[in-house]
Design a protein around this motif. Structure first.
Motif, mmCIF file in Angstrom:
data_model
loop_
_atom_site.group_PDB
_atom_site.id
_atom_site.type_symbol
_atom_site.label_atom_id
_atom_site.label_comp_id
_atom_site.label_asym_id
_atom_site.label_seq_id
_atom_site.Cartn_x
_atom_site.Cartn_y
_atom_site.Cartn_z
ATOM 1 N N TYR A 1 16.823 -28.871 -37.618
ATOM 2 C CA TYR A 1 15.810 -29.441 -36.737
ATOM 3 C C TYR A 1 16.353 -29.564 -35.306
ATOM 4 O O TYR A 1 17.550 -29.485 -35.065
ATOM 5 C CB TYR A 1 15.389 -30.847 -37.204
ATOM 6 N N LEU B 1 5.066 -32.348 -34.686
ATOM 7 C CA LEU B 1 6.123 -31.365 -34.883
ATOM 8 C C LEU B 1 5.663 -29.997 -34.399
ATOM 9 O O LEU B 1 4.461 -29.691 -34.415
ATOM 10 C CB LEU B 1 6.526 -31.274 -36.357
ATOM 11 N N LEU C 1 12.190 -26.153 -36.772
ATOM 12 C CA LEU C 1 11.268 -27.291 -36.788
ATOM 13 C C LEU C 1 11.759 -28.341 -35.797
ATOM 14 O O LEU C 1 12.912 -28.773 -35.865
ATOM 15 C CB LEU C 1 11.193 -27.870 -38.199
ATOM 16 N N VAL D 1 10.779 -31.736 -32.827
ATOM 17 C CA VAL D 1 9.927 -32.753 -32.211
ATOM 18 C C VAL D 1 9.792 -32.399 -30.738
ATOM 19 O O VAL D 1 10.802 -32.320 -30.031
ATOM 20 C CB VAL D 1 10.541 -34.158 -32.359
ATOM 21 N N ILE E 1 12.267 -36.733 -39.154
ATOM 22 C CA ILE E 1 11.655 -35.430 -39.430
ATOM 23 C C ILE E 1 11.516 -35.199 -40.925
ATOM 24 O O ILE E 1 10.490 -34.673 -41.391
ATOM 25 C CB ILE E 1 12.473 -34.312 -38.757
ATOM 26 N N LYS F 1 7.701 -34.206 -42.212
ATOM 27 C CA LYS F 1 7.525 -32.750 -42.159
ATOM 28 C C LYS F 1 6.527 -32.218 -43.179
ATOM 29 O O LYS F 1 5.927 -31.164 -42.961
ATOM 30 C CB LYS F 1 8.863 -32.045 -42.297
ATOM 31 N N ALA G 1 2.894 -28.207 -38.411
ATOM 32 C CA ALA G 1 3.608 -27.892 -37.172
ATOM 33 C C ALA G 1 2.966 -26.693 -36.482
ATOM 34 O O ALA G 1 2.726 -25.658 -37.115
ATOM 35 C CB ALA G 1 5.075 -27.607 -37.464
#
Length: 852
Positions: free
Chosen positions: A162, A183, A195, A197, A265, A269, A274
């Motif tokens: 991440y 996300l 992935l 933020v 996350i 997730k 996302a």
């Protein structure tokens, strides 16, 4: 960064706004600490973190601490540090403490090479694991805008899952674009997805601040805005400076839960979708003091060390394989350590901080000098230096550290009094080569000759006492209007003294005699606003002296002498008869302390004011390139990336409208069809200009107030180098990135005592010039070769190896084998492999037990 971090501490006095409609829904907050030995880290910090974590059982922290810090803390605060280590091992690593950025010196990432970024992570992770062997690296996050577009593949190479693409509480030096909601899939230029933020699309810059976004304190208004815009699990972020003693960061909104980034996350997730974000380099908005003398000097010093150290490793790899010399791992580790420290973000944003003699700028000079000495030892260690002895042949061994055979100009230092009428340079077949005696930047005599050298290898040349038949191949003519016309195999250039000595005409003979200069304009001229005199100065307003500095069979140098304001300057333009790149050097002897920029802020600088003079490049002293027929499209390189601009122009004047106007190594301006362009190469990271009227410009100098009211002054003459490369096709053809490597990694040549049994040798050759040798090193007797691709073609790239190996494998950046590589043995004793690699991707190959 230590200076003025008292501003964010105003959160202790924040007034709680009335309950919003979102009150009762949960929000999250990523707290933590940033800093280190070189930035800021008091010896009580370790004890303080353990005490506060114990006192506040709901608190979690994310750590971005310079890894070398632990070397000192473990000695000077041994007892408390041991307490912190034990707490991390027993409790902290299970959701209360997370190491998020192990980069050795927390570099900005966009302003240094991709290879340097990899080393920042490699050495930083290794150093951290020395003290925290249970540490894992799952989520990347940073307090400063330490981002670049290629981070997804670098982070994944180290096992990251991440990332966080925001820096809400320290936006002095810039920030990222806002995009998406909870996300996003951060998609890098090579297609790698991570992935992440984001800074939410609804997360605005904080009114009344020039260093924060709205998520810095989880205000009621911000959290309500998040819910209103579809953010289901809003999270704020502030990494406190190590040394702030307030404990858990205050948040307005209740209920807010503190979290590590990985825990956050992992929690959401599977609950949100996302969005894909094809992150552009221009989604990084860096607002540094481009053109400030001290920043320019720092950037040039770092660039030299970056080039020297990578070349030194390649040369030491050849030495290891060719002569059996021990791989100097400890020496390179120290060289990288000092270079990495020189790349610290504080070097760029607070260069004057520190005591006299020990400012960040002072330390950069010391650190890069140290790295350069180690690299030079590895480069020169292969040779025995000797000047020419009367009546004896001497040999010159020339090394090529690129992955392709290349032909170019070799430069080697000579003793006084020699000239090409007394000697010749012969290749291994005995053919006399074109040669020329010249001088280097320091005025010392050098021998130039044109040579062809095999890829990642060397060739040997003979310096013989026989008369050479060297005649100038360039034509230089004085025109009736006083202009000087120079013609080479590639171009016809006209230097006009009445336009300040600038280039009033540039004919590209290889492109059907195409004119590159707009009618009535001139290239390589200077323009800037001198606010003490309240006027623009332009070099084209004065008549200059234009003369031939040097003319020979290889090149011609034109010297331009002029003034800008009250200061004298020279430009030296070097045209090579057999190569299309044209090189420029600019030297300005400043008179006094001119004020250069949009306006004078000496008495009215305010940190919170959005508009600042140092943002506006249009008023800084800059080089102008009014090219004809190009500029509709612009491409620029970045660490492991080439980005096409989405900007209509690069000019901005306010913190809330920063544009990515950074030139790392090169920019390329092209026509709309992208079948003709001109590339600009520069010797340091700085900013470029592009407006409706000016297809391309290059920032040269800014003086005056900048961040925190510091006065960025002239400290001496300015010296900078840049080059121009007109070309047919797009930036991939004719291999602009390759030409940049050719410029940054010149041939290495020294005299040797004897010819030796071996003449030309090549370790490997990459057939496609859009594949680049990012690094060549030795690890545990294995050869590691990292290759970076700028080729649109992604499969079947052929590499020829002129060595023996047990096997070849692809490994990730942690050294873990990911794939075996098929080896094809050729009749001539070489082996061939084929490599699949996406554009802007890199691959690391491990050759087990490589030998000749």
């Amino acid at each position: 960064m230590k200076i003025l971090k008292t501003y964010p501490l105003l959160f202790w006095g924040l007034l709680i706004v009335g309950f919003s409609s979102a009150q009762g829904q949960k929000a999250w907050f990523a707290d933590g600490y940033h800093g280190g030995l070189y930035g800021h880290y008091p010896m009580w910090q370790a004890s303080f973190m353990v005490s506060e974590l114990t006192k506040n059982p709901g608190w979690s922290i994310n750590l971005e601490i310079e890894p070398e810090t632990w070397d000192t803390v473990s000695v000077k605060d041994a007892e408390n540090f041991k307490r912190f280590q034990d707490y991390y091992a027993q409790k902290g690593r299970f959701g209360r403490i997370e190491f998020v950025n192990p980069a050795y010196a927390q570099p900005y990432a966009y302003n240094i090479s991709g290879e340097c970024l990899i080393r920042q992570f490699r050495y930083g992770i290794d150093k951290t694991l020395e003290y925290f062997p249970q540490a894992t690296y799952t989520t990347y996050s940073c307090e400063e805008p330490c981002f670049t577009s290629s981070l997804p593949q670098i982070l994944k190479g180290f096992g990251y899952q991440y990332a966080v693409i925001r820096n809400p509480n320290t936006c002095w030096g810039g920030y990222s674009s806002g995009f998406g909601k909870d996300l996003v899939n951060w998609i890098g230029p090579d297609g790698t997805s991570l992935l992440s933020v984001p800074r939410y699309a609804c997360e605005d810059l904080l009114p009344g601040s020039t260093w924060q976004t709205e998520s810095w304190s989880n205000s009621n208004a911000f959290i309500q805005k998040c819910f209103d815009n579809g953010v289901k699990y809003p999270v704020g972020m502030t990494f406190q400076d190590a040394g702030w003693n307030g404990g858990p960061w205050g948040n307005q909104y209740k209920p807010t839960e503190y979290t590590t980034w990985t825990a956050y996350i992992d929690m959401i997730k599977e609950k949100v979708e996302a969005d894909d974000w094809k992150f552009s380099q221009e989604d990084i908005k860096p607002g540094l003091m481009w053109g400030a003398p001290v920043l320019q000097k720092i950037s040039q010093e770092i660039r030299v060390s970056e080039n020297q150290l990578v070349m030194g490793e390649k040369m030491a790899s050849l030495d290891y394989l060719y002569t059996g010399k021990v791989w100097p791992a400890a020496d390179f580790a120290e060289a990288w350590r000092t270079l990495m420290l020189a790349q610290h973000h504080d070097c760029w944003i607070v260069p004057y901080n520190g005591k006299p003699g020990h400012t960040w700028a002072d330390n950069v000079s010391k650190w890069t000098d140290s790295a350069n000495k180690i690299a030079a030892d590895k480069i020169e260690g292969l040779f025995v230096l000797e000047s020419v002895i009367e009546n004896k042949q001497k040999y010159i061994r020339v090394f090529n550290t690129l992955g392709n055979t290349r032909t170019g100009i070799v430069e080697v230092g000579m003793c006084e009094g020699l000239n090409t009428e007394e000697l010749s340079v012969l290749n291994e077949e005995g053919k006399i080569l074109l040669s020329q005696i010249s001088t280097d930047d320091k005025g010392s005599p050098v021998l130039l000759f044109e040579a062809t050298v095999p890829a990642m290898g060397n060739a040997t040349f003979i310096l013989d006492k026989q008369k050479a038949k060297n005649k100038p191949l360039t034509n230089v003519n004085n025109l009736l209007n006083g202009a000087l016309q120079v013609e080479t195999e590639y171009y016809v250039l006209t230097f006009d003294p009445n336009k300040g000595g600038a280039i009033s005409s540039w004919i590209d003979k290889k492109a059907g005699n195409r004119q590159l200069v707009q009618e009535g304009k001139a290239l390589n001229s200077l323009k800037g606003y001198f606010y003490k005199e309240e006027k623009f100065y332009k070099s084209t307003d004065l008549k200059a002296n234009v003369s031939i500095k040097e003319q020979g069979p290889l090149l011609v140098r034109i010297l331009i002498e002029n003034k800008i304001g009250q200061s004298n300057y020279t430009q030296c333009v070097t045209l090579l008869n057999s190569q299309p790149r044209v090189d420029f050097s600019l030297h300005i002897d400043w008179h006094g302390q001119p004020g250069i920029g949009a306006y004078d802020q000496t008495h009215n600088y305010k940190a919170e004011e959005y508009k600042k003079a140092f943002y506006n490049d249009l008023y800084k002293l800059h080089l102008q390139f009014p090219f004809r027929g190009v500029g509709e499209r612009l491409f620029k390189n970045a660490p492991f990336d080439v980005c096409e601009t989405r900007l209509n122009n690069t000019i901005y004047s306010s913190w809330d409208s920063i544009k990515h106007n950074v030139i790392l190594n090169w920019v390329d301006v092209a026509n709309h069809a992208n079948n003709y362009g001109v590339a600009l190469f520069v010797d340091h990271t700085t900013s470029y200009l592009q407006t409706d009227e000016l297809p391309l410009g290059l920032t040269v100098q800014y003086t005056g107030k900048a961040l925190w009211g510091r006065d960025y002054r002239i400290h001496g003459p300015i010296n900078m180098h840049y080059s121009l490369l007109p070309h047919k096709g797009n930036w991939e053809h004719p291999n602009v990135e390759y030409m940049s490597s050719d410029w940054n990694e010149p041939f290495i040549a020294q005299f040797i005592l004897q010819e030796g049994a071996q003449k030309s040798r090549s370790l490997l050759e990459v057939k496609n010039k859009n594949l680049h040798l990012s690094s060549v090193t030795i690890s545990n007797k294995d050869l590691l070769v990292r290759i970076y691709s700028t080729s649109f073609k992604s499969d079947g790239h052929e590499i020829q190896w002129n060595c023996k190996v047990d096997k070849i494998e692809l490994v990730d950046l942690n050294g873990k084998v990911t794939e075996s590589v098929e080896i094809v043995k050729n009749k001539n004793g070489t082996i061939t492999t084929k490599l699949n690699i996406p554009q802007f991707g890199f691959r690391t190959l491990k050759l087990t037990n490589a030998s000749l």
